[in-house]
Write an enzyme that holds these catalytic residues in place. Sequence first.
Site, mmCIF file in Angstrom:
data_model
loop_
_atom_site.group_PDB
_atom_site.id
_atom_site.type_symbol
_atom_site.label_atom_id
_atom_site.label_comp_id
_atom_site.label_asym_id
_atom_site.label_seq_id
_atom_site.Cartn_x
_atom_site.Cartn_y
_atom_site.Cartn_z
ATOM 1 N N ASP A 53 0.842 -1.196 0.000
ATOM 2 C CA ASP A 53 0.000 0.000 0.000
ATOM 3 C C ASP A 53 0.876 1.244 0.000
ATOM 4 O OD1 ASP A 53 -2.321 -1.530 -0.022
ATOM 5 O OD2 ASP A 53 -2.392 -1.656 2.167
ATOM 6 N N LYS B 173 0.172 -7.857 -2.631
ATOM 7 C CA LYS B 173 -1.120 -7.289 -3.024
ATOM 8 C C LYS B 173 -0.911 -5.891 -3.579
ATOM 9 C CE LYS B 173 -4.092 -5.563 0.036
ATOM 10 N NZ LYS B 173 -4.530 -4.237 -0.490
ATOM 11 N N ASP C 237 -5.939 -6.221 -6.133
ATOM 12 C CA ASP C 237 -7.036 -5.909 -5.214
ATOM 13 C C ASP C 237 -7.736 -4.634 -5.662
ATOM 14 O OD1 ASP C 237 -8.688 -5.772 -2.969
ATOM 15 O OD2 ASP C 237 -7.140 -4.821 -1.735
ATOM 16 N N LEU C 238 -8.521 -4.742 -6.743
ATOM 17 C CA LEU C 238 -9.216 -3.575 -7.287
ATOM 18 C C LEU C 238 -10.721 -3.624 -7.037
ATOM 19 C CD1 LEU C 238 -7.295 -3.023 -10.647
ATOM 20 C CD2 LEU C 238 -6.818 -2.102 -8.368
ATOM 21 N N LYS C 239 -11.214 -4.703 -6.481
ATOM 22 C CA LYS C 239 -12.609 -4.792 -6.026
ATOM 23 C C LYS C 239 -13.589 -4.294 -7.090
ATOM 24 C CE LYS C 239 -11.261 -3.944 -1.188
ATOM 25 N NZ LYS C 239 -9.850 -3.530 -1.401
ATOM 26 N N HIS D 152 -16.588 -3.420 -9.324
ATOM 27 C CA HIS D 152 -18.007 -3.303 -8.982
ATOM 28 C C HIS D 152 -18.635 -2.343 -9.984
ATOM 29 C CE1 HIS D 152 -21.194 -2.481 -5.595
ATOM 30 N NE2 HIS D 152 -21.745 -2.812 -6.752
ATOM 31 N N ASP D 153 -19.330 -2.921 -10.972
ATOM 32 C CA ASP D 153 -19.933 -2.115 -12.025
ATOM 33 C C ASP D 153 -20.967 -3.001 -12.714
ATOM 34 O OD1 ASP D 153 -20.313 -0.166 -14.202
ATOM 35 O OD2 ASP D 153 -18.383 0.652 -13.577
ATOM 36 N N PRO E 104 -22.386 -5.770 -15.276
ATOM 37 C CA PRO E 104 -21.706 -7.035 -15.582
ATOM 38 C C PRO E 104 -20.738 -6.965 -16.757
ATOM 39 C CG PRO E 104 -23.985 -7.456 -15.013
ATOM 40 C CD PRO E 104 -23.843 -5.967 -15.057
ATOM 41 N N ASN E 105 -21.115 -6.301 -17.832
ATOM 42 C CA ASN E 105 -20.253 -6.274 -19.008
ATOM 43 C C ASN E 105 -18.947 -5.526 -18.730
ATOM 44 O OD1 ASN E 105 -19.931 -6.803 -21.956
ATOM 45 N ND2 ASN E 105 -19.881 -4.569 -22.050
ATOM 46 N N THR F 203 -13.382 -4.732 6.125
ATOM 47 C CA THR F 203 -12.974 -4.810 7.528
ATOM 48 C C THR F 203 -13.037 -3.465 8.237
ATOM 49 O OG1 THR F 203 -10.659 -4.627 6.874
ATOM 50 C CG2 THR F 203 -11.523 -6.844 7.238
ATOM 51 N N ARG G 82 -3.145 -8.368 12.542
ATOM 52 C CA ARG G 82 -2.189 -7.578 13.322
ATOM 53 C C ARG G 82 -1.442 -8.492 14.288
ATOM 54 N NH1 ARG G 82 -3.221 -4.776 9.848
ATOM 55 N NH2 ARG G 82 -3.941 -2.616 9.804
ATOM 56 N N GLN H 187 -8.848 -0.332 10.779
ATOM 57 C CA GLN H 187 -9.660 -1.518 10.610
ATOM 58 C C GLN H 187 -10.251 -1.911 11.962
ATOM 59 O OE1 GLN H 187 -8.619 -4.282 7.487
ATOM 60 N NE2 GLN H 187 -6.500 -3.614 7.684
ATOM 61 N N ARG I 49 0.855 -2.827 7.089
ATOM 62 C CA ARG I 49 1.735 -1.962 7.870
ATOM 63 C C ARG I 49 2.634 -2.681 8.873
ATOM 64 N NH1 ARG I 49 -3.158 2.313 8.335
ATOM 65 N NH2 ARG I 49 -4.245 0.355 7.920
#
Length: 235
Positions: A12, A34, A61-63, A65-66, A68-69, A120, A182, A191, A212
């Site tokens: 990150d 990641k 890790d781009l998650k 969400h849009d 379907p196409n 989280t 952690r 988190q 971290r």
Amino acid sequence: MNEAPPLIVALDFPNRVAAERMAAELDPHRCAVKVGFELFVAAGPGLVEGLQALGFRVFLDLKFHDIPNTVAGACRAAARLGVWMMNVHASGGLEMMRAAHDAVREIRPETRLIAVTVLTSSDAETLRGIGIDRSPEQQVLHLAELAVNKAGLDGLVCSPLEASVLRQRLGDAPWLVTPGIRPGGSGGDDQKRVMTASAALRAGASHIVVGRPITQASDPAAAVAAILEEMAKEA
């Protein structure tokens, strides 16, 4: 159930230079890495390719969400990069997840596609604020059913606090990838639902994500070794 390495280090960082500097301190035989939103936007696909050239498995890790196409197209592009694992938001719905699943299988069947359930950083108050009256655990179980049993995804990103009930509900096959890890005695940062590495494995996690506590350590390699030693006690 596991595919080594079960430890994933979250890179990150705000730019490619910082990420590659950290990667140089890590052993690709001991951990995957990641790449999330900030770093991918700053550094682009070239960073992913560079990390893979060094021998790292990359969790993108781009998650997604849009519609379907659109998500299917993004998943095809990520699969063409050769990533080890990627994710979508389960809250995008069944049709979206099925489109993502089919797109990944079309391009690179060995790439793992997992779904984010409840972040989280979220708790019951957070969910109520967006109109969801279920508890975090109830929402996780609902989305897990859609993602794994109905859409056929390979697993889930989940809080380690939900890993045990998910393992009981879904069986041994799905990957359960748990951030919010952690070392004992450390704080949770931003988190809210966190756990130690050994406790997460006992609960049923297959892979853990650590950021971290490794990337801000004075000796990242030693921090990796300490976490792997802790994890080995649960093997």
